[in-house]
Design an enzyme around this catalytic site. Structure first.
Site, PDB file in Angstrom:
ATOM      1  N   GLU A   1       0.822  -1.214   0.000  1.00 57.34           N
ATOM      2  CA  GLU A   1       0.000   0.000   0.000  1.00 57.34           C
ATOM      3  C   GLU A   1       0.864   1.276   0.000  1.00 57.34           C
ATOM      4  O   GLU A   1       0.556   2.225  -0.686  1.00 57.34           O
ATOM      5  CB  GLU A   1      -0.931  -0.029   1.227  1.00 57.34           C
ATOM      6  CG  GLU A   1      -1.931   1.093   1.295  1.00 57.34           C
ATOM      7  CD  GLU A   1      -2.942   1.080   0.149  1.00 57.34           C
ATOM      8  OE1 GLU A   1      -3.039   0.055  -0.558  1.00 57.34           O
ATOM      9  OE2 GLU A   1      -3.612   2.106  -0.040  1.00 57.34           O
ATOM     10  N   ASP A   2       1.945   1.255   0.758  1.00 57.03           N
ATOM     11  CA  ASP A   2       2.668   2.509   1.007  1.00 57.03           C
ATOM     12  C   ASP A   2       4.005   2.652   0.293  1.00 57.03           C
ATOM     13  O   ASP A   2       4.645   3.696   0.404  1.00 57.03           O
ATOM     14  CB  ASP A   2       2.925   2.678   2.522  1.00 57.03           C
ATOM     15  CG  ASP A   2       1.626   2.834   3.298  1.00 57.03           C
ATOM     16  OD1 ASP A   2       0.603   3.101   2.646  1.00 57.03           O
ATOM     17  OD2 ASP A   2       1.651   2.676   4.531  1.00 57.03           O
TER      18      ASP A   2
END
Ligand code: MN
Length: 730
Positions: free
Chosen positions: A77-78
């Site tokens: 996600e990051d």
């Protein structure tokens, strides 16, 4: 950082020394590099968060893939790392877990309606697929709420509310009371700081006094149990703040009125010890009526087991005592995680068996327990296969059956939207109207005022009865004329399937009860109803046919009761056979004639009738011309037994058959072709059409027995448009 990773590996070695330590270390290096330069709001390096989550997983004694996935849970996600990278580096199992956590993280929490929240919890479970995903997500949330202080007030409130409404109930349903308690208490701190402080203060106020009280009890119990030679651990515990808070507010009690504010917990080795301790406690202190609960014999739906009893302690102070085994204690604290028996080298098969076993136990538990908690409804990871949860563009969760389409979605929002629907978008992309919705899809219905109602084909696509009913309603209202015509067609078609005619079935006295039953006023209403699908043609025809068959049976029974008597002439049986294959019992060489009215053929049940001067005429027993009602008393004596010769019959018999069918082109040709195919010679053929467009075709064939007759009848019955095929009697 090094300290946390060491704790992680120490922990995991303690419960499974053959764990993939190397994998954990690689995951750590990998995630550290990926999150390099990222910081949390608190100023900590980002990697501290996933590591803390992994540490919680080891406190739950979870397997190495769960711990590795926890370390990696935010990289997809990051950071620029893809799921593909994770698969290559750490294998499919870890990648699936990371993917699950990432997906769940995208679920938007917006609504506060109870039904919506319930759906959201279900969606979590439905999307997770693997229970370990939920556990990582719970650990993730636990660490986030522990470190919530550095967030903005707005964010604190949102996260606290979401935790209270979605995560804590999930933890509760999974039996993870320790995590649940912490999630609730920390949420409460942000949601009602004053209430939290009040409870915290008043509990601390009398802390010393209470500790003294509890300790005195522990001392007494320890002595008594030592005398009984029961090995045990006894401790006192305060209830979680939030459960006290809830009792104070929902039951409107003061802190002093809550009996089980503090409890003494006795942990022993065996179940029999539990009951021994209970007996001893009840001897020592007076139990309060109605406050004893045996959750050992009747576990809670989330598998919690213990004995609970509230007794009047010293100074008349009530006190709750909980008694459980060590195993029960582990389950009570860790819930489903306690059942996560992971063994290195065990095949994945038996691993999933463990999971199934858990689900199975829960199912059984649910059957036996009547609890306000609808735990199972939300636990059914795999059992959720029949439901799908999607979002409206506003973020409301809509719960639909699996396989539902945007049409179902549209009608679940509002029928007006369904009626004006021209298309749909799923996750911002235009999709076909029969697109199957998936969990988490954001669905938008495209409407247009130029759309005039739904399509009838939609009935085949929808999964919800709501959509089906609404579509049907529309057709019912909007297209009456069309529906009447269509309904009539459907009924005709159904009649043909049963080889029945409209005139046979559509009698007023049979129609009336159907109209009444479905609150319809006229026959046209009935057709219209069939036309739009409110009623099936099959239902109507079957009902009418049953009436028809009842009458037909009555008539037949009546006819049977009036058949000529059975005559047993076997003793006088002759062996002489007449030229048409008939043996007349008791008489040789008489003139024998097959009657023209019913044209019997070999195989028919027959009877002879002695005519005046024209020998014996042979009739089928069911021929109406010889029914006793049509004969005089004297005639009855003139019956004589006859039978078909068993010799090979050379004679040919004429039989007349009548066909009723739809008058359509090609019908006659098909009937003659069908007869020709049987190679049975046809002697005559006659056709006419009635006023109601029914073709009546009669023909005579030359046959040798009833088998041939049956063949012909069957063949013609199979032709399209044919209602009825029968042998004639005149
Ligand atoms: Mn996270």
């Amino acid at each position: 950082m090094e300290a946390i990773i060491k704790k992680i590996t120490d922990n995991i070695k303690r419960y499974n020394e053959r764990s993939d330590i190397d994998g954990i270390m690689r995951a750590y290096e990998y995630a550290k590099k990926a999150h390099e330069g990222q910081f949390r709001k608190s100023g900590d390096e980002y990697i501290s968060h996933p590591l803390s989550v992994a540490l919680i997983m080891t406190e739950l004694e979870m397997d190495a893939p769960s711990v590795i996935a926890a370390i990696l849970h935010d990289v997809v996600e990051d950071t620029s790392i893809t799921l593909q990278d994770i698969t290559e580096e750490f294998g499919e199992d870890v990648a699936l877990l990371v993917d699950g956590v990432t997906k769940i993280g995208k679920i938007q929490y917006t609504s506060q309606e109870e039904q919506q929240i319930e759906n959201l919890r279900k969606m979590f479970l439905a999307m997770a697929k693997d229970i370990r995903v939920i556990l990582i997500k719970l650990a993730d949330r636990l660490h986030n709420i522990r470190t919530l202080k550095s967030m903005t007030v707005e964010k604190q409130l949102r996260i606290a509310r979401e935790t209270m409404e979605v995560y804590a109930p999930l933890a509760h349903r999974l039996g993870m009371s320790k995590i649940k308690g912490e999630l609730e208490d920390l949420s409460l701190k942000y949601l009602d700081p004053i209430g939290y402080q009040e409870i915290s203060d008043s509990i601390n106020q009398k802390k010393l006094e209470r500790e003294k009280f509890i300790n005195s009890i522990i001392e007494v119990l320890t002595q008594k149990l030592a005398a009984l030679e029961i090995k045990c651990q006894i401790n006192g515990r305060a209830k979680h703040f939030y459960s006290i808070y809830r009792k104070m507010y929902t039951q409107n009690k003061t802190l002093d009125e809550i009996y089980d504010l503090f409890a003494v917990r006795v942990i022993v080795d065996s179940v029999s010890d539990c009951y021994a301790v209970l007996g001893m406690v009840h001897e020592l202190y007076k139990p309060m009526p109605m406050r004893f609960k045996d959750y050992i014999a009747m576990p809670k739906p989330n598998m919690y087991q213990s004995l609970h009893t509230t007794v009047i302690g010293p100074f008349g102070r009530p006190l709750e005592i909980q008694i459980r085994t060590w195993e029960m204690h582990t389950v009570a604290e860790k819930g489903i995680a306690a059942h996560w028996k992971y063994k290195e080298g065990v095949t994945s098969n038996s691993e999933s068996d463990t999971k199934l076993e858990w689900v199975r136990q829960l199912l059984e538990m649910q059957k036996e327990t009547i609890d306000e908690d609808d735990f199972m409804r939300t636990l059914k990871i795999d059992l959720f296969a029949d439901e799908v949860f999607v979002f409206t563009p506003k973020g409301d969760v809509i719960n639909l059956p699996a396989g539902a389409t945007p049409i179902d979605f549209a009608f679940s929002i509002h029928s007006a939207i369904g009626y004006k629907m021209m298309g749909a978008k799923v996750n911002s992309k235009i999709v076909p109207i029969d697109h199957i919705l998936k969990n988490g899809d954001i669905v938008e219905v495209l409407t247009s005022s130029s759309v005039h109602g739904p399509s009838r084909d939609w009935l085949k696509l929808v999964k919800t009865s709501q959509a089906r009913n609404k579509i049907n309603q529309w057709f019912k209202k909007e297209r009456r004329e069309e529906n009447i015509v269509r309904g009539r067609e459907l009924i005709e078609k159904e009649l043909r399937r049963h080889s029945l005619s409209h005139s046979q079935l559509f009698r007023d006295e049979w129609i009336a009860p159907i109209l009444k039953r479905y609150t319809l006023a006229t026959l046209d209403d009935l057709y219209a109803s069939v036309g739009y699908g409110g009623l099936t043609a099959q239902k109507v025809v079957i009902r009418l046919r049953d009436e028809y068959l009842k009458i037909a049976k009555l008539e037949r029974d009546e006819a049977m009761s009036s058949l000529p008597p059975e005559i047993d002439y076997s003793e006088t049986k002759s062996t002489k056979t007449s030229s048409n294959g008939i043996i007349v019992h008791g008489i040789d060489n008489c003139l024998v004639r097959l009657s023209k009215c019913c044209t019997p053929v070999p195989g028919d049940d027959i009877i002879g009738f002695i005519t005046r001067g024209r020998g014996v005429s042979v009739h089928r027993r069911d021929c109406p011309n010889i029914a006793p009602t049509s004969l005089t008393e004297e005639d009855l004596d003139r019956f004589i037994g006859v039978s078909w010769s068993t010799d090979k019959l050379s004679g040919e018999y004429l039989s007349e058959i009548q066909v009723e069918a739809d008058d359509r082109t090609g019908l006659l040709a098909e009937i003659t072709a069908a007869i020709t195919e049987t190679k049975i010679p046809m002697r005559s053929l006659n056709a006419r059409t009635t006023k109601s467009n029914v073709a009546i075709i009669t023909f005579t064939v030359e046959i040798s027995d009833t088998t041939q007759l049956e063949t012909i009848i069957r063949k013609i019955r199979g032709l399209p448009g044919v209602y009825e095929v029968m042998r004639c009697t005149q």
